[in-house]
Design an enzyme around this catalytic site. Structure first.
Site, PDB file in Angstrom:
ATOM      1  N   GLU A 111       0.990  -1.298   0.227  1.00  0.00           N
ATOM      2  CA  GLU A 111       0.343   0.170   0.023  1.00  0.00           C
ATOM      3  C   GLU A 111       1.205   1.486   0.202  1.00  0.00           C
ATOM      4  OE1 GLU A 111      -4.206  -2.177   2.348  1.00  0.00           O
ATOM      5  OE2 GLU A 111      -2.701  -0.814   3.591  1.00  0.00           O
ATOM      6  N   GLU A 131      -3.561 -10.167   3.206  1.00  0.00           N
ATOM      7  CA  GLU A 131      -4.142 -10.246   4.633  1.00  0.00           C
ATOM      8  C   GLU A 131      -5.135 -11.011   4.894  1.00  0.00           C
ATOM      9  OE1 GLU A 131      -3.002  -5.500   3.820  1.00  0.00           O
ATOM     10  OE2 GLU A 131      -3.092  -7.874   2.897  1.00  0.00           O
TER      11      GLU A 131
END
Length: 258
Positions: A111, A131
């Site tokens: 990210e 994740e």
């Protein structure tokens, strides 16, 4: 405790190196420190370009420091003025940011990478959003990744948590260049030097417009962009006069940001 960032100023270029052995994971305190550095970068008119990279040859950043999480740090902790990673949500950051990915780039590290304007990657770098394996939503990536790659590519990447090579990332447009690790930072500095010599007001307008009109219909975006303060400031600037005069005189412009 050793500071998690190594910050170096080279003229108009600011280098930020994430240095948290042994994997360069980011906890809330590190994210807040990154935010403070990027805020200072944003507000210092003498700085034009930032490079974000990491120490070592194996890890860029695996994301959230799960050791900190196991010790009680919440997923919704205070990550600082720029949100996760220091600059992704920093308001009015209208200066170029180059990310040099030197190794494994997972989760929150991905990210951070996707928040940069230009991305260079070492040829051994790998990318993933794992994740899903711990039941967490990669919330920044859900928004940002899906605006950059086809739906099926982004969904498969997030839903499976699989790894993506540097070459595949380049194929999908997530990485600009793939280089040997030995050449990574020299290329990042070369590119930063090129941008540092460019017109800062034009760069600011480009980033401001691109960010604001991303989800607008084309005609609305064109009208909105023309009316933006950053656009008007660029068109009314001394830099524009200097640029046109330098072109006529066949010389390199001297940009002042005014």
């Amino acid at each position: 405790m050793t500071h998690p960032l190594k910050v170096t100023r080279n003229g108009a270029v600011l280098e930020i190196i994430l240095d948290r052995p042994k994997a360069n994971a980011i906890d809330a305190a590190t994210s807040r420190a990154m935010g403070e550095v990027f805020r200072e970068f944003r507000d210092d008119d003498s700085l034009r370009v930032a490079i974000i990279s990491a120490a070592g040859e194996k890890f860029f950043c695996p994301g959230w420091d799960l050791k900190a999480a196991n010790e009680g740090e919440d997923a919704d902790s205070d990550y600082g003025v720029g949100g996760w990673g220091g600059f992704i949500e920093l308001p009015n950051l209208n200066k170029p940011v180059i990310c040099a990915v030197n190794g494994l780039c997972f989760g929150g590290g991905f990210e951070v990478m996707i928040g940069a304007d230009i991305v260079l990657a070492a040829d051994h770098a790998t990318f993933a959003l794992p994740e899903i394996n711990i039941g967490v939503v990669p919330n920044i990536a859900v928004v940002s990744l899906m605006r950059r790659v086809p739906w099926a590519v982004g969904m498969e990447f997030m839903l499976t948590g699989r790894r993506m090579s540097a070459e595949e990332a380049r194929h999908h447009g997530l990485v600009n260049e793939v280089l040997p690790l030995a050449d990574l930072m020299s290329r990042a500095r070369e590119l930063a030097g090129l941008l540092a010599d460019g017109p800062p007001l034009a760069f600011a307008a480009i980033k401001d417009i691109a960010r604001r009109v991303e989800t607008m219909p084309e005609q609305q975006a064109l009208e909105f962009a023309r009316a933006l303060h950053s656009t008007q400031r660029c068109f009314e600037s001394e830099d524009l006069k200097e640029g046109t005069q330098a072109f006529t005189e066949k010389r390199k412009p001297v940009w002042t940001g005014r």
